[in-house]
Design an enzyme around this catalytic site. Structure first.
Site, PDB file in Angstrom:
ATOM      1  N   HIS A   8      38.364 -20.028 102.285  1.00 16.97           N
ATOM      2  CA  HIS A   8      39.732 -19.513 102.478  1.00 16.97           C
ATOM      3  C   HIS A   8      39.811 -18.016 102.195  1.00 16.97           C
ATOM      4  O   HIS A   8      40.342 -17.244 102.980  1.00 16.97           O
ATOM      5  CB  HIS A   8      40.684 -20.294 101.566  1.00 16.97           C
ATOM      6  CG  HIS A   8      42.010 -19.644 101.324  1.00 16.97           C
ATOM      7  ND1 HIS A   8      42.981 -19.530 102.299  1.00 16.97           N
ATOM      8  CD2 HIS A   8      42.550 -19.066 100.211  1.00 16.97           C
ATOM      9  CE1 HIS A   8      44.041 -18.915 101.794  1.00 16.97           C
ATOM     10  NE2 HIS A   8      43.807 -18.620 100.546  1.00 16.97           N
ATOM     11  N   PHE A   9      39.230 -17.593 101.076  1.00 12.84           N
ATOM     12  CA  PHE A   9      39.522 -16.191 100.756  1.00 12.84           C
ATOM     13  C   PHE A   9      38.627 -15.192 101.477  1.00 12.84           C
ATOM     14  O   PHE A   9      38.897 -14.004 101.455  1.00 12.84           O
ATOM     15  CB  PHE A   9      39.649 -15.940  99.248  1.00 12.84           C
ATOM     16  CG  PHE A   9      38.453 -16.104  98.372  1.00 12.84           C
ATOM     17  CD1 PHE A   9      37.425 -15.197  98.406  1.00 12.84           C
ATOM     18  CD2 PHE A   9      38.415 -17.131  97.431  1.00 12.84           C
ATOM     19  CE1 PHE A   9      36.354 -15.320  97.542  1.00 12.84           C
ATOM     20  CE2 PHE A   9      37.350 -17.271  96.569  1.00 12.84           C
ATOM     21  CZ  PHE A   9      36.301 -16.360  96.628  1.00 12.84           C
ATOM     22  N   HIS A  10      37.625 -15.691 102.194  1.00  9.62           N
ATOM     23  CA  HIS A  10      36.897 -14.737 103.033  1.00  9.62           C
ATOM     24  C   HIS A  10      37.583 -14.488 104.375  1.00  9.62           C
ATOM     25  O   HIS A  10      37.285 -13.486 105.034  1.00  9.62           O
ATOM     26  CB  HIS A  10      35.447 -15.178 103.208  1.00  9.62           C
ATOM     27  CG  HIS A  10      34.625 -14.867 101.993  1.00  9.62           C
ATOM     28  ND1 HIS A  10      34.688 -15.603 100.839  1.00  9.62           N
ATOM     29  CD2 HIS A  10      33.753 -13.865 101.733  1.00  9.62           C
ATOM     30  CE1 HIS A  10      33.885 -15.076  99.928  1.00  9.62           C
ATOM     31  NE2 HIS A  10      33.309 -14.019 100.445  1.00  9.62           N
ATOM     32  N   ARG A  22      32.178 -24.890  94.511  1.00 10.46           N
ATOM     33  CA  ARG A  22      32.085 -23.435  94.625  1.00 10.46           C
ATOM     34  C   ARG A  22      31.317 -22.918  93.408  1.00 10.46           C
ATOM     35  O   ARG A  22      31.115 -23.653  92.439  1.00 10.46           O
ATOM     36  CB  ARG A  22      33.481 -22.814  94.692  1.00 10.46           C
ATOM     37  CG  ARG A  22      34.274 -22.929  93.401  1.00 10.46           C
ATOM     38  CD  ARG A  22      35.688 -22.381  93.505  1.00 10.46           C
ATOM     39  NE  ARG A  22      35.737 -20.925  93.524  1.00 10.46           N
ATOM     40  CZ  ARG A  22      36.840 -20.201  93.285  1.00 10.46           C
ATOM     41  NH1 ARG A  22      37.996 -20.808  93.018  1.00 10.46           N
ATOM     42  NH2 ARG A  22      36.825 -18.895  93.322  1.00 10.46           N
ATOM     43  N   ARG A  23      30.906 -21.666  93.433  1.00  8.48           N
ATOM     44  CA  ARG A  23      30.252 -21.017  92.296  1.00  8.48           C
ATOM     45  C   ARG A  23      29.090 -21.843  91.765  1.00  8.48           C
ATOM     46  O   ARG A  23      28.952 -22.020  90.555  1.00  8.48           O
ATOM     47  CB  ARG A  23      31.256 -20.809  91.161  1.00  8.48           C
ATOM     48  CG  ARG A  23      32.391 -19.907  91.540  1.00  8.48           C
ATOM     49  CD  ARG A  23      33.384 -19.774  90.412  1.00  8.48           C
ATOM     50  NE  ARG A  23      34.182 -18.565  90.605  1.00  8.48           N
ATOM     51  CZ  ARG A  23      35.220 -18.236  89.881  1.00  8.48           C
ATOM     52  NH1 ARG A  23      35.596 -18.999  88.898  1.00  8.48           N
ATOM     53  NH2 ARG A  23      35.870 -17.115  90.118  1.00  8.48           N
ATOM     54  N   HIS A  39      47.750 -14.676  91.624  1.00  2.00           N
ATOM     55  CA  HIS A  39      48.257 -14.930  92.976  1.00  2.00           C
ATOM     56  C   HIS A  39      48.859 -13.681  93.602  1.00  2.00           C
ATOM     57  O   HIS A  39      48.400 -13.273  94.660  1.00  2.00           O
ATOM     58  CB  HIS A  39      49.211 -16.122  93.093  1.00  2.00           C
ATOM     59  CG  HIS A  39      49.590 -16.236  94.530  1.00  2.00           C
ATOM     60  ND1 HIS A  39      48.752 -16.772  95.470  1.00  2.00           N
ATOM     61  CD2 HIS A  39      50.637 -15.734  95.224  1.00  2.00           C
ATOM     62  CE1 HIS A  39      49.286 -16.622  96.669  1.00  2.00           C
ATOM     63  NE2 HIS A  39      50.414 -15.997  96.542  1.00  2.00           N
ATOM     64  N   TYR A  80      48.622 -10.524  97.447  1.00  2.00           N
ATOM     65  CA  TYR A  80      49.543  -9.791  98.325  1.00  2.00           C
ATOM     66  C   TYR A  80      49.429  -8.295  98.103  1.00  2.00           C
ATOM     67  O   TYR A  80      49.734  -7.516  99.008  1.00  2.00           O
ATOM     68  CB  TYR A  80      50.985 -10.288  98.151  1.00  2.00           C
ATOM     69  CG  TYR A  80      51.080 -11.730  98.523  1.00  2.00           C
ATOM     70  CD1 TYR A  80      50.717 -12.148  99.799  1.00  2.00           C
ATOM     71  CD2 TYR A  80      51.455 -12.689  97.605  1.00  2.00           C
ATOM     72  CE1 TYR A  80      50.726 -13.476 100.138  1.00  2.00           C
ATOM     73  CE2 TYR A  80      51.474 -14.027  97.946  1.00  2.00           C
ATOM     74  CZ  TYR A  80      51.101 -14.415  99.218  1.00  2.00           C
ATOM     75  OH  TYR A  80      51.098 -15.737  99.542  1.00  2.00           O
TER      76      TYR A  80
END
Ligand code: HAS
Ligand code: CU
Length: 561
Positions: free
Chosen positions: A382-384, A445-446, A231, A235
């Site tokens: 989300h992470f794109h 996913r994946r 996580h 950041y």
């Protein structure tokens, strides 16, 4: 001016700032990784639209090898190299201290060696274990050692930046750390706190396991150590972008940083709250008591706050710029922003994408909603719009002024750079729309969904519309990649040299001296805050981790590809 004097001037500039070359080396290596990684992306988007192009790409043995390369090169390698360049160079220039070149070049070569090791391991299809490398999937030792070297190099750079600030403080006892240096040093401290889990996982478990020194690894313990770092690593990818959003972009907008104090406070909150939240990736994992998951869920809400502060401070800073440029009314300042400047526009588009990334993140973090979206395409959606756009498009925007600044070569084309930025933004937003939406239809996913087994054909037929939307985004993003790298390579290989006057300077948004007094002095006591961060980490992790260490169930490695 004769050629001779130009040459002497150039040599002098290089001697004055030898850190420019190492910064460029970090950036170019990072972007090279992004080029390879990003070119695989469209294959994955098309996979979700039911188009299987993997058999046409003979260098990829499987969807999973492609996905591993994509994730490792983009999310782990590109980010780490670019960050080592950015938040070494910017704080060093702001504090006006020259880094120790031998040290930082050693870090660079170590990281490059690590990249080659890990890269060869994945390219030869020995390590198709994804960028999360969960055991019992077992990769080649070269993969684990290579990635560990990349991390080690980053710590050498980070440690050096912390040391530079220490030297600066010694010479300026009455001043607070300048803002960009402050944000950079806090980011590095955060990384030092955050990296522990990954280092323990690699050094004590995965590396000896892949070398055959130990027979098994407990998957649950490994996952927990992984997410301890996994996580806060997000950041580590985001905060260097924030350094630019706070410390540079306001100036590019013609405004200024509205609040030095809020900026410092936001970074401190990241130092405190980034790490004790990792269980929000493990809500569905067995072996972690629900109460601890709930605590991490609540802590995650805390780590959302500094981003909300950032949205406020950065938007207000941009607003000042828009109004100084003649904007009137509630929204009239927005069209007045310098949208014609690619370096600026790329970064503001990155910010806008992050509004959606943040909103999705809060949903993920909600203990009860997570179960709806976990392990579906929602998560890559989300992470794109977080690492894939907020971070990556910001770094691209920075490259549009920084590469000319470092090389004294003109930007290949501001117009193409604008096109690249808009296409990246639109492509990623369309991708995120398609992936979030498919996730809500339970598409995993994946998953190599373009090549389903006979009995699964049509399993995701209900998601046909968002699947199509995702496929379209892959095509848009392909053109965005081509345009961006045309601009980058065109700039690097330009023949013309800029004169000193033409070379872009670092757009510091704040260049006043901040006195070390009152609350600023309190915020500047970083060792105290690092200690506080460790206390929070111990509270949030010790009970569960001790239990896991004492009750390990090691299992042997699997190679499923
Ligand atoms: Fe996340 C999964 C929760 C932020 C990356 N995240 C992931 C994964 C990645 C990732 C890579 O709680 C997948 C890992 C895997 O492979 O399994 N995430 C959050 C939360 C936040 C968050 C609460 N994520 C990020 C960032 C990332 C990132 C940043 C990369 C850089 N995430 C999760 C959770 C999961 C997760 C769960 C696990 C899901 C699962 O089940 O597997 C927060 O930090 C977000 C806070 C952000 C905001 C937005 C503030 C908006 C700003 C922009 C302002 C705009 C302006 C523009 C100023 C509150 C600052 C104005 C301009 C004008 C012109 C008007
Ligand atoms: Cu997370």
């Amino acid at each position: 001016m004769t050629t001779g004097t130009v040459a002497v001037g150039r040599v002098r500039a290089a001697l004055a700032h030898p850190e420019k070359r190492v910064t460029l080396a970090f950036l170019v290596t990072g972007f090279a990784a992004l080029l390879v990684g990003a070119l695989i992306g469209p294959l994955q988007a098309l996979n979700y639209a039911g188009v299987d192009l993997y058999s046409y790409v003979p260098i990829l043995a499987s969807y999973y090898q492609g996905l591993t390369l994509h994730g490792v090169l983009n999310a782990l390698v590109f980010t780490t190299f670019a960050i080592c360049g950015l938040i070494l160079y910017l704080p060093a220039r702001e504090m006006n201290i020259r880094p120790n070149m031998t040290w930082v070049w050693s870090a660079y070569w170590l990281m490059l060696g690590g990249l080659l090791m890990a890269g060869i391991a994945v390219a030869t299809n020995t390590s198709s274990v994804m960028y999360t490398f969960y055991p019992p999937l077992m990769g080649h030792w070269g993969f684990y050692i290579g990635l560990t070297l990349v991390v080690l190099g980053s710590l050498m750079v980070g440690g050096h930046v912390i040391h530079l600030r220490y030297m600066w403080k010694r010479d300026h006892p009455d001043q607070a750390t300048p803002i960009v240096a402050y944000m950079s040093v806090v980011t590095w401290y955060m990384w030092f706190v955050a990296v522990l889990g990954l280092v323990i996982e690699m050094v004590f478990f995965l590396i000896p396991w892949s070398l055959g020194i130990i027979d098994g690894v407990d998957p649950q313990l490994a996952r927990t150590l992984f997410w301890y770092t996994g996580h806060p690593i997000v950041y580590f990818w985001l905060l260097p972008a924030y350094v630019s959003w706070y410390g540079l972009v306001p100036r590019q907008a013609g405004g200024e940083l509205v609040s030095d104090g809020l900026a410092r406070l936001a970074f401190l909150m990241f130092l405190l709250f980034s790490t004790p939240v990792g269980f929000h990736h493990q809500f569905t994992d067995p072996g972690i008591p629900a109460a601890w998951k709930l605590i991490h869920s609540l802590m995650t809400m805390m780590v959302g706050i500094p981003s909300l502060l950032t949205a406020f401070t950065v938007a207000a800073s941009l607003e000042i710029g828009g109004r100084r440029r003649g904007g009137r009314g509630v929204f009239g300042w927005i069209p007045k922003l310098p949208w014609g400047n690619a370096a600026f526009t790329a970064q503001v588009l990155a910010m806008i994408s992050f509004i959606f990334g943040g909103a999705g993140g809060i949903i993920n973090a909600s203990f009860n909603l997570n179960v709806l979206v976990h392990n579906t395409t929602w998560v890559p959606g989300h992470f794109h719009v977080t690492v894939g756009t907020a971070t990556t498009l910001t770094f691209m925007g920075i490259a549009f002024w920084l590469v000319p600044h470092l090389t004294r070569k003109p930007l290949f084309s501001n117009r193409l750079a604008l096109w690249a930025s808009w296409l990246w933004f639109v492509g990623m937003m369309v991708f995120a729309l398609g992936m979030h939406w498919q996730g809500l239809q339970s598409v995993p996913r994946r998953a190599h969904v373009s090549n389903l087994a006979e009995n699964l054909q049509g399993a995701y037929a209900e998601a046909a519309v968002p699947a199509f939307v995702t496929g379209i985004s892959g095509v848009i993003l392909f053109f965005a990649v081509i345009l961006f790298f045309t601009v980058l390579l065109g700039t690097l290989f330009a023949r013309r040299q800029l004169t000193e006057a033409e070379t872009p300077e670092i757009p510091w948004a704040q260049d006043v001296v901040i006195h070390n007094e009152g609350i600023t002095k309190f915020l500047d006591r970083l060792v105290f805050w690092v200690a506080a961060a460790f206390v929070l980490v111990i509270i949030a992790y010790a009970p569960v981790l001790i239990d896991m260490f004492l009750n390990q169930v090691p299992v042997g490695g699997l190679r499923l590809w």
